[in-house]
Write a protein that holds these residues in place. Structure first.
Motif, mmCIF file in Angstrom:
data_model
loop_
_atom_site.group_PDB
_atom_site.id
_atom_site.type_symbol
_atom_site.label_atom_id
_atom_site.label_comp_id
_atom_site.label_asym_id
_atom_site.label_seq_id
_atom_site.Cartn_x
_atom_site.Cartn_y
_atom_site.Cartn_z
ATOM 1 N N LEU A 114 -78.580 -83.159 -23.184
ATOM 2 C CA LEU A 114 -79.913 -82.555 -23.162
ATOM 3 C C LEU A 114 -80.853 -83.295 -22.220
ATOM 4 O O LEU A 114 -81.588 -82.678 -21.446
ATOM 5 C CB LEU A 114 -80.510 -82.526 -24.575
ATOM 6 C CG LEU A 114 -79.927 -81.506 -25.531
ATOM 7 C CD1 LEU A 114 -80.471 -81.718 -26.933
ATOM 8 C CD2 LEU A 114 -80.228 -80.083 -25.048
ATOM 9 N N SER A 117 -80.110 -82.522 -18.627
ATOM 10 C CA SER A 117 -80.430 -81.157 -18.198
ATOM 11 C C SER A 117 -81.934 -80.897 -18.140
ATOM 12 O O SER A 117 -82.359 -79.867 -17.620
ATOM 13 C CB SER A 117 -79.764 -80.139 -19.128
ATOM 14 O OG SER A 117 -80.326 -80.208 -20.419
ATOM 15 N N CYS A 118 -82.733 -81.822 -18.615
ATOM 16 C CA CYS A 118 -84.189 -81.624 -18.618
ATOM 17 C C CYS A 118 -84.796 -82.238 -17.362
ATOM 18 O O CYS A 118 -84.617 -83.428 -17.096
ATOM 19 C CB CYS A 118 -84.805 -82.277 -19.857
ATOM 20 S SG CYS A 118 -86.600 -82.039 -19.964
ATOM 21 N N CYS A 127 -88.018 -76.135 -21.272
ATOM 22 C CA CYS A 127 -87.429 -77.461 -21.531
ATOM 23 C C CYS A 127 -86.165 -77.297 -22.386
ATOM 24 O O CYS A 127 -86.223 -76.781 -23.503
ATOM 25 C CB CYS A 127 -88.428 -78.356 -22.259
ATOM 26 S SG CYS A 127 -87.738 -79.937 -22.786
ATOM 27 N N PRO A 128 -85.014 -77.718 -21.899
ATOM 28 C CA PRO A 128 -83.774 -77.561 -22.662
ATOM 29 C C PRO A 128 -83.763 -78.365 -23.974
ATOM 30 O O PRO A 128 -83.133 -77.956 -24.939
ATOM 31 C CB PRO A 128 -82.687 -78.053 -21.713
ATOM 32 C CG PRO A 128 -83.373 -78.744 -20.606
ATOM 33 C CD PRO A 128 -84.796 -78.320 -20.592
ATOM 34 N N ILE A 129 -84.488 -79.455 -23.992
ATOM 35 C CA ILE A 129 -84.546 -80.254 -25.225
ATOM 36 C C ILE A 129 -85.299 -79.483 -26.300
ATOM 37 O O ILE A 129 -84.815 -79.339 -27.433
ATOM 38 C CB ILE A 129 -85.205 -81.634 -24.960
ATOM 39 C CG1 ILE A 129 -84.380 -82.435 -23.948
ATOM 40 C CG2 ILE A 129 -85.368 -82.422 -26.266
ATOM 41 C CD1 ILE A 129 -85.061 -83.705 -23.451
#
Length: 139
Positions: A114, A117-118, A127-129
């Motif tokens: 995560l 990827s952010c 935001c992927p998180i």
């Protein structure tokens, strides 16, 4: 120093490296025997209490629960079955720790993915998180 003379709770706490309240708690929980009382009403301890407290402290550091430590203390006096039973409990504790480590590694790997990827900027909805934390299927 005469090690056979009675010790105060403060002296025991200092020698064992634990707070006085911990000693009282362990007495209430049955991990330590109820101490003798002096005529003054003060608790009176021996060196065996210091040894038991050190045992408890080391067992806690290895991840044993107080209930497991209670069993270990009882087994340490069992000359027939004690060592075999202690080993069995230590193996169970080790298995639980290994399972916990595997779970923590899984969580770490997911968090690493995560974080990687952010981009660290932009709109919160991208935001992927935050998306992963809001996604019920990721739980």
């Amino acid at each position: 120093m005469n090690t056979s003379s009675p010790l105060t709770i403060g002296a025991v706490a200092k020698r064992a490296g634990v707070p006085i309240d911990t000693i009282r708690y362990y007495e209430r929980e049955g991990l330590l025997p109820v101490p003798l009382r002096r005529a003054s009403g003060y608790r009176s301890y021996g060196e065996s209490t210091v040894a038991q407290l050190r045992f408890i402290r080391r067992a806690k550091a290895l991840g044993f629960t107080l209930e497991e430590i209670r069993d270990l203390l009882a087994l340490s006096a069992d000359r027939q079955r004690g060592v075999k039973a202690v080993k069995k409990r230590a193996e169970a504790r080790l298995a639980a720790i290994e399972a916990r480590i595997a779970e923590l590694q899984r969580v770490r790997d997911g968090l690493v993915e995560l974080v990687a990827s952010c981009p660290g900027h932009g709109a919160p909805e991208h935001c992927p998180i935050l998306r992963a934390l809001n996604d019920e299927e990721n739980l």
